[in-house]
Structures are given as C-alpha cells and as structure tokens.
Design an enzyme around this catalytic site. Sequence first.
Site, PDB file in Angstrom:
ATOM      1  N   VAL A  81       0.728  -0.905   0.084  1.00 42.38           N
ATOM      2  CA  VAL A  81      -0.156   0.108  -0.343  1.00 42.38           C
ATOM      3  C   VAL A  81       0.888   0.753  -0.023  1.00 42.38           C
ATOM      4  CG1 VAL A  81      -1.656   1.565   0.739  1.00 42.38           C
ATOM      5  CG2 VAL A  81      -2.012  -1.232   1.253  1.00 42.38           C
ATOM      6  N   GLY A  82       0.340   2.172  -1.151  1.00 43.22           N
ATOM      7  CA  GLY A  82       1.409   3.262  -0.837  1.00 43.22           C
ATOM      8  C   GLY A  82       1.318   4.348  -1.492  1.00 43.22           C
ATOM      9  N   ARG A  90      -3.848  13.967  -0.424  1.00 45.67           N
ATOM     10  CA  ARG A  90      -5.039  14.154  -1.867  1.00 45.67           C
ATOM     11  C   ARG A  90      -5.769  13.354  -1.028  1.00 45.67           C
ATOM     12  NH1 ARG A  90      -2.449  14.160  -7.633  1.00 45.67           N
ATOM     13  NH2 ARG A  90      -4.910  14.620  -8.081  1.00 45.67           N
ATOM     14  N   GLY A  91      -5.996  12.354  -0.487  1.00 42.56           N
ATOM     15  CA  GLY A  91      -7.114  11.838   0.156  1.00 42.56           C
ATOM     16  C   GLY A  91      -7.059  10.299  -0.950  1.00 42.56           C
ATOM     17  N   VAL A  92      -6.165   9.836  -1.270  1.00 45.14           N
ATOM     18  CA  VAL A  92      -6.118   8.476  -2.393  1.00 45.14           C
ATOM     19  C   VAL A  92      -5.766   7.617  -1.309  1.00 45.14           C
ATOM     20  CG1 VAL A  92      -4.052   7.177  -4.079  1.00 45.14           C
ATOM     21  CG2 VAL A  92      -4.432  10.344  -3.905  1.00 45.14           C
ATOM     22  N   THR A  94      -7.011   7.194   1.696  1.00 50.83           N
ATOM     23  CA  THR A  94      -8.699   6.882   1.999  1.00 50.83           C
ATOM     24  C   THR A  94      -9.592   6.387   0.834  1.00 50.83           C
ATOM     25  OG1 THR A  94      -8.066   8.862   3.360  1.00 50.83           O
ATOM     26  CG2 THR A  94     -10.400   8.374   3.423  1.00 50.83           C
ATOM     27  N   GLU A 119       3.875   3.318   8.871  1.00 53.07           N
ATOM     28  CA  GLU A 119       4.148   4.676   9.638  1.00 53.07           C
ATOM     29  C   GLU A 119       2.568   3.656  11.394  1.00 53.07           C
ATOM     30  OE1 GLU A 119       5.624   8.512   9.084  1.00 53.07           O
ATOM     31  OE2 GLU A 119       4.596   7.972   6.983  1.00 53.07           O
ATOM     32  N   TYR A 123      -3.290   3.833  10.249  1.00 60.96           N
ATOM     33  CA  TYR A 123      -3.866   2.774   9.505  1.00 60.96           C
ATOM     34  C   TYR A 123      -5.501   3.087  10.882  1.00 60.96           C
ATOM     35  CZ  TYR A 123      -1.760   1.227   5.858  1.00 60.96           C
ATOM     36  OH  TYR A 123      -1.186   1.130   4.316  1.00 60.96           O
ATOM     37  N   PHE A 402       5.393  -8.804   5.368  1.00 54.14           N
ATOM     38  CA  PHE A 402       4.203  -9.563   4.313  1.00 54.14           C
ATOM     39  C   PHE A 402       4.257  -8.458   3.067  1.00 54.14           C
ATOM     40  CE2 PHE A 402       0.981  -9.768   7.265  1.00 54.14           C
ATOM     41  CZ  PHE A 402       0.051  -8.898   7.192  1.00 54.14           C
TER      42      PHE A 402
END
Length: 402
Positions: A81-82, A90-92, A94, A119, A123, A402
């Site tokens: 996830v990145g 920019r809400g990417v 979310t 980080e 989450y 993972f």
Amino acid sequence: MALTHRTLTHDDLPRFQRMVDAAFLGETPDEGAERYRELFEPDRSLGVFDGDELIGGGGAQTRDLTVPGGGPRPVAAVTSVGVKPGHRRRGVLTRLMRAQLHGLHDEGREAVAALWASEASIYGRFGYGLAAEFTRLSVPKNAAFHAGVSTGDARLREVSRDEAMPHLKAVYEELRPTRTGWLSRTEPSWAHQFADEERDRGGLSSYRWVLHPDGYAVYRVKQDWQERGPRCELHVREMAARTPEAHAALYRYLLDVDLMGELKFFTASDDPITHLLGDPRLALRTRSDSLWVRLVDVDRALAQRRYGSDVDLVLEVSDDFCPWNAGRVRLVIEGGEANARRVDDAPDVRLDAQALGAAYLGGTRLTSLARAQRVREVTPGAVAALSHAFLGDHEPHCPEVF
C-alpha cells in the site's frame, strides 16, 4: 483532473512496482519486478490514477491466519500500500482503503484483514487496531542457561538450502495451526520469505540453515573483526521448534557459534529466552508493533476464534469507515464458542472497530484499551469479563513481513 481507481491487471505489475518503490523510497531493478509476479494477485490489487498516471495503490494476498483456538482462518493480508511522493494529502489512501474494505464486505470474502504498517499513525483511522507486537532481541555470545535447562542429545547440523527447505516446511506446517499470528505460505511466499540475492542481504551474509530433528533456525552473519577479537553479529531470520527442548537446543547452538559476539533476532514478545537464561538481563529487548488487524465483518469475525471464558454481553460498536458494523451486538460465549447477533438491548460496553481489531488475536487487553479511553464500560465489571474472554494462551506473533 479527477482521481479514478480500478482493479489492476498482470500487465500493470511493472509500473505498480515502480509506484511502490517510489512510495517507500526504494528501488527495484526492472528485472526484479518479475520476482513478485507470483505473489501479485491482480484481481485483489487496486490502483488509483491521476489521468493515466498510477499514483497509488495496494493489494491483498490470499492467506490464512491462525487465530486463538480457532486454527487457520482466511485473512486478507494487505500489502504494498503506497502513494507516490507529490500526490499525498489528496485522499488517495482513504479512497484506496474504502474501496478495498467495502469490496471485501460486498463480495463476502474474508471477515478479517491484517497488515504491517510503515507508520503506526496511519491505519487506525481506517479501523485497524494494534493486535500484535514483536521483540527486537539481543543476547551476547555464550550466555549461560539456568541449571535446569535440557537441550537433549540430538545432533544439530548446518545444511544447504535445498536440504533444509523440506524440513522447514514440514515443521512450520505442523506448528502453524497452534501459533496465533502465523500465516499460511504458498511456494511463492516461501521463496519471498527466504529470498537470498545480494540485494536481499543488507550487507549480511547469505542464509545459513540449522536443522534439529524437531526444529530449525535460519540466520545470517554480519562480519565484525575488532582488535580484541571477532565480534560478528548473528542475525536470526526464523526459528521454530516442536518441543521446549528443541527450542533450547537451537538457542544453545546459535549462542555458541564461534567468532560471534551477539545474537540478534526479531521474535515473539513472549519468547522464553529470558527465562532460559541464568541472567535474564543479558537479553536486551525492545518491543514494536507488528500486525494491525481490521474486522471487516464484526459478526462473522467474532465467531471465527475461540475464547477463554463465558460471557453474555451487549457491545455497542461504532465504525464510521465500515458502517455495516455499527450497532449493538449481543456476544454470547459458551464453552469457547461465540455467537454474535444484532440486538436493540442496552449496551454493557461501548467500543469501536479499532479496539475490537486490537483485541482480536488475544494479545491486547481490553482492560488496557479502557484505561486508554478506547473502550467505555457501561455495566460494572463488563470490560474485565470481556477482556479475560479475549485473551489468548500466548502472545500473537507474525514471523514474516508481507
């Protein structure tokens, strides 16, 4: 330009890998992306686009996760996830998390998702709770065990990778159903866990493989030759044993390797090494977060694990990100088995999805979360009873990132 998202395809893997590398400040050679192809599940991977540019994304691996008393259960092992630098805030993320979690629910797939967080502040806002920790362990060479420790008389051998792997897989698969936090492994995930090209080593040696009839250990070496003699570091990647005697024998072997000065290991928080040692202060320990767990469907997830004591309580669950979970649930636990059903009764405990995720693997006490003001008690004694029921027999531990 408006952002869009879609499910990825196999053809998207190279630019998806470049996006992940950019997000994590890493770099993968063009030919290196192919190594991830067998791990990549495009139908479970999402990309966020600004026009034609892939600016963020993430996926899930189809795995099983061992839960307290319930053995292996399906889990969406969220990974890669990145968001690319220059496109953040920019809400990417979310958008991505909402699409992934809502998709899991709509498809009726896994009731639980889990991830490692780059980080720790990220989450929780998506309903993930800190469910497991690991310990960074450091023990000096030749550290003595207490007088009562038995290591048996089995011979330990260092062997080649080809000889070691069948034994590793057999031991791991035998132990996995009883080890909370352990994941199922496919052939590609085994290869990824023990990838041993030069770029995987971080300046350390190639892997060395130690076999015991009832266990194994895998380690690397960091060279350190000093004026007063060698002080090489022995970095354990993974260790597993069927019996306490085998566990002690493997530690004894590793601590007594010639030329080493220190053993390093990221291990379970309840690893018995401190109690094996005659001087427990020789084992320096630093704890950090590992698995973050999200209950995608609270009712189904609660029924998939077993519990340590009986309760009959009404939980008022709040969940803004996955609103189908919100409401009151009567949790009835009898003989370790749970039944969760929707009710309108007055609540005994108020908590959110993050708190339930944190407690799910039995390593985080709900009483601690109550002291942290993440859980609210309505009926006196309800939190203590619920906390006791959720506790596992040992600390959850995931031995792989993972």
